[in-house]
Design a protein around this motif. Structure first.
Motif, short mmCIF file in Angstrom:
data_model
loop_
_atom_site.label_atom_id
_atom_site.label_comp_id
_atom_site.label_asym_id
_atom_site.label_seq_id
_atom_site.Cartn_x
_atom_site.Cartn_y
_atom_site.Cartn_z
N GLY A 33 0.77 -1.23 0.00
CA GLY A 33 0.00 0.00 0.00
C GLY A 33 0.80 1.28 0.00
N ASP A 34 2.14 1.22 -0.04
CA ASP A 34 2.94 2.44 -0.05
C ASP A 34 2.99 3.04 -1.45
OD1 ASP A 34 3.37 1.52 2.48
OD2 ASP A 34 5.51 1.95 2.50
N TRP A 35 3.05 4.35 -1.52
CA TRP A 35 3.18 5.01 -2.83
C TRP A 35 3.78 6.39 -2.65
CZ3 TRP A 35 -1.17 6.44 -0.19
CH2 TRP A 35 -1.67 7.73 -0.40
N TYR A 36 4.25 6.95 -3.75
CA TYR A 36 4.71 8.34 -3.80
C TYR A 36 4.29 8.90 -5.14
CZ TYR A 36 8.50 6.54 -6.72
OH TYR A 36 9.21 5.93 -7.72
N ASP A 37 4.30 10.22 -5.25
CA ASP A 37 3.89 10.85 -6.49
C ASP A 37 4.47 12.26 -6.54
OD1 ASP A 37 2.74 11.21 -8.93
OD2 ASP A 37 0.69 10.81 -8.29
N MET A 38 4.70 12.76 -7.75
CA MET A 38 5.04 14.16 -7.97
C MET A 38 4.02 14.71 -8.96
SD MET A 38 8.55 15.95 -9.35
CE MET A 38 8.13 15.84 -11.07
N ILE A 39 3.34 15.81 -8.57
CA ILE A 39 2.19 16.31 -9.32
C ILE A 39 2.45 17.76 -9.74
CG2 ILE A 39 -0.31 16.63 -9.29
CD1 ILE A 39 -0.35 14.74 -6.83
N PRO A 40 2.51 18.05 -11.02
CA PRO A 40 2.57 19.46 -11.46
C PRO A 40 1.24 20.14 -11.14
CG PRO A 40 3.23 17.94 -13.22
CD PRO A 40 2.61 17.11 -12.15
N LEU A 41 1.32 21.38 -10.63
CA LEU A 41 0.13 22.11 -10.22
C LEU A 41 -0.16 23.26 -11.18
CD1 LEU A 41 0.79 22.24 -6.37
CD2 LEU A 41 -0.55 20.56 -7.66
N PRO A 42 -1.42 23.69 -11.27
CA PRO A 42 -1.75 24.80 -12.18
C PRO A 42 -1.03 26.10 -11.86
CG PRO A 42 -3.73 23.64 -11.45
CD PRO A 42 -2.61 23.12 -10.62
N SER A 43 -0.63 26.29 -10.60
CA SER A 43 0.02 27.53 -10.19
C SER A 43 1.47 27.62 -10.62
CB SER A 43 -0.07 27.67 -8.67
OG SER A 43 0.61 26.59 -8.03
N GLY A 44 2.00 26.58 -11.26
CA GLY A 44 3.42 26.55 -11.60
C GLY A 44 4.25 25.87 -10.53
#
Length: 757
Positions: free
Chosen positions: A343-354
């Motif tokens: 159940g472990d995870w990681y993520d990198m998410i680009p945001l609309p604000s830059g």
């Protein structure tokens, strides 16, 4: 002349053994050889069995079963005993097992064959290779045990083939091996040994109807033994030219059968003549069975690994494009056993604000359902973040999503969502840490849901735990608030986010686990290719430790450089699992008690890439910022811990105690005498042994502190007195709406502080 007379002249008798009726029919010569009157007779099976040596009876049982399975002759040497237990003579038996089907459908067999007296084993005969007792049997049993253990430990098809190629059979060893697999109506070679690369070409893909021994073995399920090239040429003339060029003189082709299904064939080829006696055929058949089972296990394991690898790759994201001024590294290690998903995870998410967001989380459990919930939750968090929600709103929505998702399993009356497994239908929760980062300023906004706090490695190598406000894990209460903590990642600093598997694996709790990781983060091992001072090492006993540190980093030391994130990530995982080993038990063996996810974020130094560094760069400042809210007085203990970690290598421990006492007094006064929160800023600058610590505590009140004379029993009023007594300098600075109380301490050794007179 009758046939019976001819056989009697050469001391050969006839017998017929009916297994269904339990009777044995003997002619006169056969009866004589068994020590009975020389006349035809029909005897019960037990009467004949009593004439054989007990060891030989066990031997012939196995030979007959093998002959029945292969459809070949059963041949063995037997010792005949008299009523006193003495050996009368040795005979050789050759018989053909014939199946008999009873009216009720039951299948039995009878043996029809000959027995002949022999004085001694003759060279070139099968009896010469069939000793009844002695070292051959013991070496055969030892070989089969070793072969079974080695094949059972093989984890892949390549390892199975490598083990098969290394088997040294007692008394005879093939020098050419090949394993054929079946796919539909085609036969192909999946591995070989003792041949040159490219030799498998003609056998790589052939129809099962081909006139080739391996193809016939697969079609019939029966072994084929070719003792001489003439046998091969006579039985398989079409494929003989393909085999002739390998200069072999004997071949054995055996079916690979698992659960009644022929999955392929195994070829063993010999450069020296092999007679394929019953004992030799028994060894080859046993090895073929073990080989088939090992190949099936390896195939299933490889399919599972391929499945889990694909599942992990689909769930674990790529870290995306490079971010100017930032570097990121991540690792994920699933727990051992089963499908190795969790159940472990990681993520990198680009945001609309830059900006961009880093997320790390841990769904309860290490099973398939945990992996499924993790995938759904990761997608939900990514969707909420991509819509532009703030960190607290992202976690609030994610908690509501997970609670609703788990309730749908729990309330499903049909059980279709989770089958009949109660654990599958039980509610699950998840911890999560969400960090929104502004790459231009290094500003971090952190929302935490029951997850471990982040750790910060400062530019000079000091590591601090960064306390952050938090709420309940996701999924426990649908509507939960998650406060946001803001701080700045300074140039040269590195932030570590991890799941509890990295901390607590190996019997550690949160405190001892953090201490283990801190030793790795503060070491220099990740800044050079080889081990450096303070590098994580393993001694002869397998315990992890640190090499001795140098006497403090020197000007120009690489200790001031940003860490190599990829190497640092590997060292963090290695500190938990130990060096990779499949043959070592104990502390160095991989520990797969929990999933591990770790993400590292480093902000590059401001002068990175702007030409060569100065010859003697200044030591980077250590700086920490902490907010203590009115509703969180328990965070005063966190403020004290922050100061101790900031000054972990301060020369005078008494000064550290003084700094902790003054910080505690200053923050407590803000919470007691004002209505606002306390903002703590602590900074240590300068070289080792001559540093200056400045601590400021700001609040929103205009009321300035003043000196009082507390009574003996008074519980307050000593703050200013403590500052005057313990601080080198201190003061109060009005700041618009509020003020800042500060003090400074100048580092000095214990000898300087308490000179001897």
């Amino acid at each position: 002349m009758r046939t019976e007379d001819v056989l009697a002249a050469i001391a050969t008798g006839l017998w017929r053994w009916d297994n269904a009726s339990g009777t044995v029919t003997l002619d006169g010569e056969a009866a004589r050889l068994l020590g009975l009157p020389a006349e035809p007779v029909v005897l019960p099976e037990v009467a004949v069995r009593s004439r054989f040596h007990p060891v030989d009876w066990n031997e012939i049982n196995g030979i007959i079963n093998l002959a029945v399975a292969e459809g070949t002759l059963a041949e063995a040497r037997l010792r005949i005993m008299d009523v006193d237990g003495r050996v009368l003579r040795t005979v050789r038996s050759r018989s053909k097992p014939l199946e008999n089907r009873a009216p009720d459908g039951a299948t039995d067999y009878e043996l029809i064959g000959t027995i002949q007296e022999i004085a001694e084993p003759q060279p070139g005969t099968t009896a010469a290779h069939t000793p009844i007792t002695g070292d051959w049997r013991r070496s055969r049993e030892a070989f089969l045990l070793d072969a079974g253990r080695a094949l059972a430990e093989a984890r892949s098809t390549a390892e199975v083939l490598r083990v098969a190629a290394s088997l040294s059979m007692p008394g005879f060893s093939p020098d050419g091996l090949a394993v054929f697999g079946v796919a539909g109506d085609r036969l192909s070679i999946i591995g070989h040994h003792g041949h040159d690369p490219g030799d498998e070409g003609p056998f790589s893909d052939m129809p099962l109807e081909t006139d080739y021994p391996a193809a016939e073995v697969v079609r019939t399920g029966r072994a084929i033994y070719l003792a001489t090239p003439e046998d091969y040429k006579r039985r398989f003339p079409a494929s003989w030219p393909l085999a002739q060029r390998f200069d072999r003189v004997s071949w054995a082709f055996l079916p690979l059968i698992v659960a009644g299904r022929t999955m392929g064939a195994w070829m063993a080829a010999f450069k020296h003549p092999a007679s394929f006696s019953p004992d030799e055929r028994s060894v080859l058949t046993t090895v073929a069975r073990m080989l088939a089972q090992a190949l099936q296990r390896a195939g299933v394991a490889e399919s599972e690994r391929e499945l889990t690898t694909g599942l992990q790759r689909s769930m674990m994201p790529q870290l995306g494009p490079e971010i100017p001024g930032m570097r990121i590294a991540a690792r994920y290690v699933p727990t051992g056993g089963g499908l190795q998903v969790g159940g472990d995870w990681y993520d990198m998410i680009p945001l609309p604000s830059g900006r961009f967001a880093l997320v790390i989380g841990d769904v309860q459990g290490h099973d398939v359902r945990a992996a499924g919930l993790m995938g759904q939750l990761r997608i939900a968090v990514r969707a909420y973040a991509s819509e532009g929600h703030r960190p607290d709103a992202v976690l609030s929505r994610a908690s509501r999503f997970l609670a609703g998702l788990c309730s749908s399993y729990e309330s499903d009356p049909s059980g279709e969502a989770g089958g009949q497994d109660p654990d599958f239908q039980s509610p699950r929760f998840a911890t999560c840490l969400y960090v929104e980062c502004d790459p231009a300023t290094g500003l971090l906004e952190v929302a935490r849901a029951g997850h471990p706090d982040p750790a910060i490695r400062m530019a000079d190598g000091t590591v601090l735990m960064r306390p952050t406000a938090g709420g309940l894990p996701l999924g426990i209460v649908p509507d939960t608030d998650y406060p946001t903590t803001r701080f700045t990642l300074e140039p040269g600093e590195t932030m570590m986010l991890c799941t509890d598997g990295l901390i607590e694996t190996g019997g550690h709790d949160l405190d001892t686990g953090w201490a283990r990781l801190r030793a790795v983060l503060e070491s220099d091992a990740h800044e050079s290719e080889g081990p450096a001072a303070g590098a994580v090492t393993a001694d002869a006993t397998g315990r992890l430790g640190t090499a001795p540190h140098l006497a403090g980093p020197q000007p120009g030391s690489p200790h001031f450089e940003p860490p190599h994130l990829e190497r640092l990530a590997d060292l963090l995982v290695q500190a938990v699992h130990g060096p990779s080993s499949h043959h070592t038990t104990g502390p160095l063996a991989d520990r797969r008690e929990d999933d591990i996810a770790v993400v590292l974020l480093c902000r590059d130094s401001a002068d990175l890439g702007r030409g060569p560094a100065p010859a003697y760069p200044a030591r980077p400042a250590r700086r920490t910022v902490l907010t203590v809210a009115q509703v969180e007085p328990e965070r005063i203990a966190g403020a004290r811990q922050q100061i101790r970690e900031l000054l972990h290598d301060w020369a005078d421990p008494d000064q550290v105690d003084s700094a902790v006492l003054m910080v505690s007094e200053m923050v407590t006064n803000v919470l007691t005498h004002t209505d606002g929160d306390a903002l703590l800023v602590a900074e240590a600058v300068g070289e080792l042994g001559a540093r200056r610590l400045r601590v400021e505590v700001a609040d929103g009140s205009d009321e300035l502190p003043h000196k009082r004379q507390p009574g003996e029993m008074s519980s307050s009023g000593r703050g200013v007195l403590l500052m005057e007594m313990l601080a080198d300098t201190w003061g109060v600075d009005p700041r618009g709406e509020g003020k800042s109380i500060w003090f400074e301490l100048h580092e000095q050794s214990k000898a300087d502080a308490d000179p001897e007179f």
